[in-house]
Write a protein that holds these residues in place. Structure first.
Motif, mmCIF file in Angstrom:
data_model
loop_
_atom_site.group_PDB
_atom_site.id
_atom_site.type_symbol
_atom_site.label_atom_id
_atom_site.label_comp_id
_atom_site.label_asym_id
_atom_site.label_seq_id
_atom_site.Cartn_x
_atom_site.Cartn_y
_atom_site.Cartn_z
ATOM 1 N N TRP A 1 -7.484 -4.093 4.296
ATOM 2 C CA TRP A 1 -7.602 -4.434 2.884
ATOM 3 C C TRP A 1 -8.837 -5.250 2.541
ATOM 4 O O TRP A 1 -9.135 -5.459 1.371
ATOM 5 C CB TRP A 1 -6.338 -5.165 2.423
ATOM 6 N N PHE B 1 -2.260 -1.977 -3.261
ATOM 7 C CA PHE B 1 -1.469 -2.890 -2.425
ATOM 8 C C PHE B 1 -0.120 -3.176 -3.059
ATOM 9 O O PHE B 1 0.908 -3.141 -2.392
ATOM 10 C CB PHE B 1 -2.233 -4.200 -2.184
ATOM 11 N N GLY C 1 0.762 -1.242 0.000
ATOM 12 C CA GLY C 1 0.000 0.000 0.000
ATOM 13 C C GLY C 1 0.788 1.284 0.000
ATOM 14 O O GLY C 1 0.200 2.368 -0.007
#
Length: 423
Positions: free
Chosen positions: A319, A254, A249
């Motif tokens: 996430w 990501f 990230g």
């Protein structure tokens, strides 16, 4: 801030001269939380370094800490080599569900050892094994680690010299914009590949950082990365993306290569994959490259189960919901960029360039010693920043992704003052 003289005697008399970060920050740190560190005398420092990118979610993140404490208190397995454990299973399932599947990435997951250079060494070894060739191409100003294989594909002359032996089977090529846009991308590289008299052995792979962190915050354009991926496919070379500092990230998504729309053959991940600063690394690769024999590459500490626990907690907390963390990082990055524009406009004669993506930024000065003076003054003012680049000529900003907008403004105000006071 008034800094009392800390007792550094045991560090100076017993610890090796190789120590480095502590020389720029001459105090004894005692505790840390979020984006702040505190020394043993109670002085507070805003952290724009985040463990060299290992603490993307801040110091002692409470969500990760709770998961870790619970695991330790129930006597969960701490050391497991590559045995199957509940902690490893939970991480692999979360990584697959929250990271790989949503991005349609087909990768197998390898645990090569606890550090980034372990991941790089395994990636290079695998590429050579798959292709049956020795040569690896890297790029100018690259940094891939301090063990011998990683050093062979690292550009920094000072770090390379520490090897003490010839570093072979690596060939550097110009990184994006190395010639200030005056030379067509990959002109030299492709010419060498196609010329039977060039002396370049056919490479097994190319290894690249999408943003060169230690090299000076050099940002590769998405179109340059796409052209590199196409060149690798055309010339039967594997593409390795070193995402050790820029992954998890740091640039927004990501994986830092997502913006370019490419799927590397091999990806190395470390630093913030555990989320808590615990040692952990991954080597990811396409299934058809999984030609390892059992135990052919191993390591005693590749099964750091507490790291699996905090890594799983980080994936679930930041996430699992898709793009919220990415959007916040991009917003914070815009905040940093606005501040760097203001600093540049105030110091037009001194600033050479600012550059970055997401929450990794660099500020370069014409006076190459200025960055070190700024970092030293920032420390005196309660801000931890470091330098990067081959001559430490770039001020490097690497705050945690969870830093608040107010904390970011606070640190950027201190940075502007440090720049002003070192003119």
């Amino acid at each position: 801030m008034t800094i009392t003289q800390p007792d550094l005697s045991v560090f100076e008399t017993l610890e090796s001269e190789v120590r480095s970060y502590c020389r720029g920050w001459p105090t004894v740190f005692d505790r840390a939380h979020g984006s702040r560190m505190y020394d043993e005398d109670g002085h507070e420092y805003l952290d724009f370094f985040a463990g060299a990118g290992s603490l993307n979610y801040g110091h002692n993140n409470p969500v990760l800490k709770r998961a870790l404490i619970h695991y330790l208190e129930r006597d969960g397995v701490t050391h497991g080599l590559d045995m199957s454990t509940t902690a490893k299973r939970a991480f692999l399932e979360s990584f697959q569900n929250y990271i790989l599947r949503p991005r349609d990435l087909p990768y197998k997951v390898m645990f090569p050892g606890p550090t980034g250079t372990n991941a790089v060494e395994s990636a290079l070894k695998l590429a050579r094994k798959v292709k049956g060739r020795e040569a690896i191409v890297s790029f100018t100003n690259a940094f891939h680690g301090m063990s011998l294989g990683s050093l062979a594909v690292t550009g920094n002359a000072f770090k390379r010299a520490g090897a003490g032996i010839p570093l072979v089977h690596g060939t550097p090529m110009p990184f994006d914009n190395y010639f200030d846009g005056k030379v067509e991308d990959f002109l030299w590289f492709e010419r060498l590949l196609e010329d039977q008299g060039s002396g370049l052995n056919k490479p097994a792979a190319v290894i690249v950082e999408t943003v060169q962190g230690e090299g000076g915050i050099n940002v590769a354009r998405p179109e340059w990365l796409r052209a590199l991926a196409e060149l690798c496919e055309r010339q039967d070379m594997l593409l390795i993306v070193d995402d050790i500092q820029m992954g998890c990230g740091r640039t927004g998504a990501f994986f830092s290569f997502e913006e370019a729309g490419i799927t590397p053959d091999i990806v190395t991940v470390s630093k913030s994959i555990s989320g808590y600063g615990l040692p952990m690394a991954l080597t990811l690769f396409k299934p058809e490259l999984d030609v390892w024999e059992p135990g052919e590459h191993n390591g005693t500490f590749r099964g750091n189960n507490p790291a699996f626990v905090t890594a799983t907690a980080a994936l679930e907390a930041y996430w699992a919901d898709g793009s919220a963390m990415e959007k916040q990082t991009r917003s914070r990055g815009e905040q940093v960029e606005r501040a760097l524009i203001a600093i540049t406009e105030e110091n037009l004669a001194d600033v050479k360039e600012y550059r970055g993506r997401g929450l990794v930024w660099g500020l370069e000065f014409h006076d190459k010693e200025r960055a070190s003076r700024i970092a030293a003054r920032a420390f005196e003012l309660g801000l931890l920043i470091e330098t990067s680049g081959p001559e430490s000529e770039v001020v490097k900003l690497l705050p945690s992704l969870t830093i608040t907008a107010d904390e970011l403004d606070e640190g950027l105000t201190v940075l502007a003052r440090a720049v002003r006071e070192t003119a």
